[in-house]
Write an enzyme that holds these catalytic residues in place. Structure first.
Site, PDB file in Angstrom:
ATOM      1  N   LYS A  85      17.934 -21.479  27.945  1.00  0.00           N
ATOM      2  CA  LYS A  85      17.770 -20.716  26.704  1.00  0.00           C
ATOM      3  C   LYS A  85      19.043 -19.936  26.412  1.00  0.00           C
ATOM      4  O   LYS A  85      19.495 -19.131  27.233  1.00  0.00           O
ATOM      5  CB  LYS A  85      16.603 -19.733  26.825  1.00  0.00           C
ATOM      6  CG  LYS A  85      15.263 -20.383  26.604  1.00  0.00           C
ATOM      7  CD  LYS A  85      14.157 -19.410  26.875  1.00  0.00           C
ATOM      8  CE  LYS A  85      13.606 -18.815  25.607  1.00  0.00           C
ATOM      9  NZ  LYS A  85      12.409 -17.990  25.888  1.00  0.00           N
TER      10      LYS A  85
HETATM   11  C1  E4P Z   1       9.578 -17.413  24.203  1.00  0.00           C
HETATM   12  O1  E4P Z   1      10.340 -18.358  24.306  1.00  0.00           O
HETATM   13  C2  E4P Z   1      10.031 -16.066  23.833  1.00  0.00           C
HETATM   14  O2  E4P Z   1      11.019 -15.617  24.701  1.00  0.00           O
HETATM   15  C3  E4P Z   1       8.879 -15.102  23.790  1.00  0.00           C
HETATM   16  O3  E4P Z   1       7.771 -15.715  23.192  1.00  0.00           O
HETATM   17  C4  E4P Z   1       9.269 -13.815  23.076  1.00  0.00           C
HETATM   18  O4  E4P Z   1       8.138 -13.040  22.868  1.00  0.00           O
HETATM   19  P1  E4P Z   1       8.211 -11.499  22.405  1.00  0.00           P
HETATM   20  O5  E4P Z   1       8.753 -11.455  21.021  1.00  0.00           O
HETATM   21  O6  E4P Z   1       6.778 -11.056  22.479  1.00  0.00           O
HETATM   22  O7  E4P Z   1       9.112 -10.800  23.378  1.00  0.00           O
END
Ligand code: E4P
Length: 229
Positions: A85
């Site tokens: 990521k």
């Molecule tokens: C997933 O890939 C994301 O990192 C995650 O869903 C982010 O969620 P949040 O906005 O609740 O931190």
């Protein structure tokens, strides 16, 4: 549509893998921290093994683009199913598209993350990201309509024949899953606490209870007829 689980909690992942609905895993440093994974390498390797050949997203932990590249190359060696990521910009607003593009050209699968707008998704797709992660909850935090963003990105990807897949993350309630699915997400990544709420329903329980009661009555009557015969 695929479902990923947005978690680093092994027990939860195992549980929902057993239910046959999990196509992959996503994590980020906050999720790792929340789920008690302090050693990213050991944790990532464990998750990768747990999910078999399903994709497992692990996020870089730096703001520096050169370090992102170095980290990503190391992460990619931790498992054949690792997806790295990379945020579309770092915390200074510097574009990370070159990181996404370089990794993609080296054969490292990238999940372009922290996407909050159509244009960010468009550019990440152009840069070669395998996945573009639209953060529905955070889009909504800003007063914008995440379904509209998802719908537009999906249409644009199809119109131009790109292979990138939309992951909708930042799910804050079960309605977000439904909205994302109907707006055209290829994948929704769901925190495990929402999965029981998606499957359970009070009236389904009552319906099943009625059927079980009637089945018991029917069996009793059959037995009585058999004994009288
Ligand atoms: C997933 O890939 C994301 O990192 C995650 O869903 C982010 O969620 P949040 O906005 O609740 O931190």
């Amino acid at each position: 549509m695929k479902i990923f689980i947005d978690s680093a909690d092994q027990r939860e992942i195992q549980r929902w893998l057993g239910e046959g609905i999990i196509d992959g895993v996503t994590t980020n440093p906050s999720i790792m921290l929340k789920d008690g994974v302090y050693d990213i390498e050991a944790g990532a390797k464990r998750l990768c093994r747990l999910v078999g050949d399903r994709p497992c997203s692990i996020e870089v932990t730096t703001n520096d683009r050169k370090q992102m590249l170095e980290q990503a190359r190391v992460f990619a060696r931790w498992g054949s199913n690792i997806i790295v990521k990379i945020p579309v910009v770092n915390e200074c607003g510097d574009s990370c598209l070159s990181v996404i593009n370089t990794l993609t050209s080296e054969g490292v699968a990238v999940n372009a993350t922290a996407i909050l707008s159509f244009n960010q998704a468009l550019l990440a797709t152009k840069a070669g990201a395998t996945y573009v992660s639209i953060f529905a909850g955070r889009v909504a935090d800003e007063g914008n309509d995440s379904s509209q963003v998802i719908r537009n990105v999906r249409r644009w990807i199809e119109d131009w024949g790109y292979a990138s897949e939309i992951i909708v993350g930042s799910v804050r309630g079960v309605i977000d899953v439904q909205n994302a699915a109907l707006a055209g997400a290829h994948i929704v990544t769901i925190p495990p606490q929402f999965l029981p709420k998606m499957i359970d329903h009070k009236y389904t329980r009552e319906t099943v209870a009625q059927f079980v009661r009637d089945a018991e009555k029917a069996l009793k009557e059959i037995e009585e007829v058999r004994l009288r015969a």
